[in-house]
Design an enzyme around this catalytic site. Structure first.
Site, short mmCIF file in Angstrom:
data_model
loop_
_atom_site.label_atom_id
_atom_site.label_comp_id
_atom_site.label_asym_id
_atom_site.label_seq_id
_atom_site.Cartn_x
_atom_site.Cartn_y
_atom_site.Cartn_z
N SER A 106 34.66 -16.95 55.42
CA SER A 106 34.12 -18.22 55.88
C SER A 106 35.22 -19.03 56.59
CB SER A 106 33.49 -18.98 54.70
OG SER A 106 32.76 -20.09 55.15
N ASP A 245 22.97 -14.43 56.05
CA ASP A 245 24.08 -15.39 56.13
C ASP A 245 23.72 -16.59 57.00
OD1 ASP A 245 26.62 -16.50 55.93
OD2 ASP A 245 27.67 -14.69 56.58
N HIS A 272 25.91 -15.49 52.59
CA HIS A 272 27.27 -15.93 52.90
C HIS A 272 28.28 -15.42 51.87
CE1 HIS A 272 29.97 -18.27 55.30
NE2 HIS A 272 30.33 -19.05 54.31
#
Length: 300
Positions: A106, A245, A272
Site C-alpha cells: 500500500s 482491492d 487490499h
C-alpha cells in the site's frame, strides 16, 4: 558483551528521532518491510512469521517515524514522501542491508517505488504489494467503486462529507461495512493483528498525507504519480494485486508492463490485505519470486 534483544533495534533517524525495527528469522535472503497507512504499523505483517522464516527468509519489521513503536513527534512538516524515502535509506544503512529485498505494501509500496528510483543499487529485488503507481489513478478507481454503492449509502457519505464530519458514527459504520469489509480485508471477523494495526494508526500522519479516509484524498501526496518513471527500475520486481482491492487490477498489470524485469501476481480471492484474505496464493507468489531471484531462474 552484546545484550540480546530478540532482534529488536532502535535506529536513530534525522539525527534525533528513534524508529523501531525487529529482525525475524535468520537466513541468506533478507527482506525489509514497509507498512502501509501512512501511519499504520508493522503489526498487520505478523502473519509473515508463519511463512517466511521457514523458507530461510530473514525479514525485518520496521515502524516508520510517527507509527507503532517508533517516536511520534508532533510536527506535521515531517510527513512528506521524500523525508520518508530518506528515512528508509537511513534504516537500511543502520541495519547493514545490502543486496536485499525491499517489500512495500500500500503506502509502503509507494515508498518502495520512490526508494528504488533513487537507491536501487542497494537492492536485489523489489516487491510492490497492493499499490498502483499513481494516487490520481487510485482516486479514479475508488470513486468508481463508490458510484456502484446503493443510492441510500452514497447519500449518507455525501451528507457527512459536505459537513466535513468524517468521524460521525453513521459515516464510519458505512465506510466499514461498505468499503473496509469488501475491499480492505474480506475476513469476518478481522484477524487480531489487523484490528490492532487499525487501532494503533496515527491519524495525524494519515490525515496529513492521505486525507480523512480512503475516499477523500486531499493530503500532501495527492498528486503523486510515477507512471513515466517505472521503466527506470531495473531490479527484479514482483507486483502483487488482488481482485477485490481498492487498486484497479489493470493498473497493477500496467505496472508490470512498465517495469522491465518484473512479474505480476493477482490474488483472485483477495482484497487490499491479501496476505490475510488470500493467504495461500499471496505467500506462494512471494516465496516463489524470492526463490527464483535467488536461484537465477527469475523470468517475467
Amino acid at each position: 558483551k552484546e545484550v540480546k534483544t530478540g532482534g529488536i533495534r532502535m535506529i536513530t533517524v534525522d539525527g534525533k528521532y528513534r524508529v523501531w525495527t525487529k529482525r525475524v528469522g535468520k537466513g541468506r535472503i533478507k527482506m525489509l518491510t514497509l507498512h502501509g497507512g501512512p501511519g499504520a504499523s508493522h503489526e498487520y505483517f505478523e502473519c509473515f512469521e508463519d511463512y517466511l522464516p521457514q523458507q530461510g527468509i530473514e525479514f525485518y519489521y520496521y515502524d516508520q517515524l510517527g507509527s507503532g513503536n517508533s517516536d511520534q513527534p508532533d510536527d506535521l512538516s515531517l510527513w512528506t514522501v521524500d523525508r520518508f524515502m530518506e528515512e528508509v535509506e537511513q534504516v537500511r544503512a543502520a541495519l547493514g542491508l545490502e543486496n536485499f529485498y525491499l517489500y512495500g505494501q500500500s503506502w509502503g509500496g509507494m515508498l518502495g517505488i520512490e526508494y528504488a528510483l533513487k537507491y536501487q543499487h542497494h537492492l536485489k529485488g523489489l516487491i510492490i504489494s497492493n499499490m498502483t503507481a499513481s494516487i490520481p489513478s487510485y482516486v479514479s478507481y475508488i470513486n468508481e467503486l463508490r458510484r456502484k454503492l446503493p443510492p441510500d449509502i452514497i447519500a449518507i457519505l455525501d451528507k457527512y462529507e459536505a459537513k466535513g464530519d468524517y468521524n460521525a458514527p453513521e459515516y464510519q459504520e458505512v465506510m466499514f461495512k461498505q468499503i473496509y469489509t469488501k475491499h480492505l480485508c474480506r475476513l469476518d471477523p478481522w484477524p487480531e493483528p489487523v484490528e490492532r494495526a487499525f487501532r494503533h494508526l496515527n491519524p495525524k500522519v494519515y490525515n496529513t498525507m492521505q486525507g480523512p479516509n480512503e475516499f477523500v484524498v486531499i493530503g500532501t501526496f495527492k498528486d503523486w504519480d510515477r507512471w513515466k518513471d517505472l521503466h527506470t527500475i531495473k531490479v527484479p520486481t514482483l507486483v502483487v494485486g488482488a481482485r477485490h482491492d481498492t487498486m484497479r487490477v489493470e493498473e497493477i498489470e500496467r505496472e508490470g508492463k512498465l517495469i522491465p524485469t518484473s512479474r505480476v501476481a493477482i490474488c483472485e480471492k483477495g482484497s487490499h490485505l491479501s496476505m490475510w484474505d488470500d493467504q495461500e496464493a499471496y505467500f506462494r507468489h512471494l516465496i516463489k519470486f524470492l526463490k527464483d531471484v535467488e536461484s537465477g531462474k527469475f523470468r517475467k
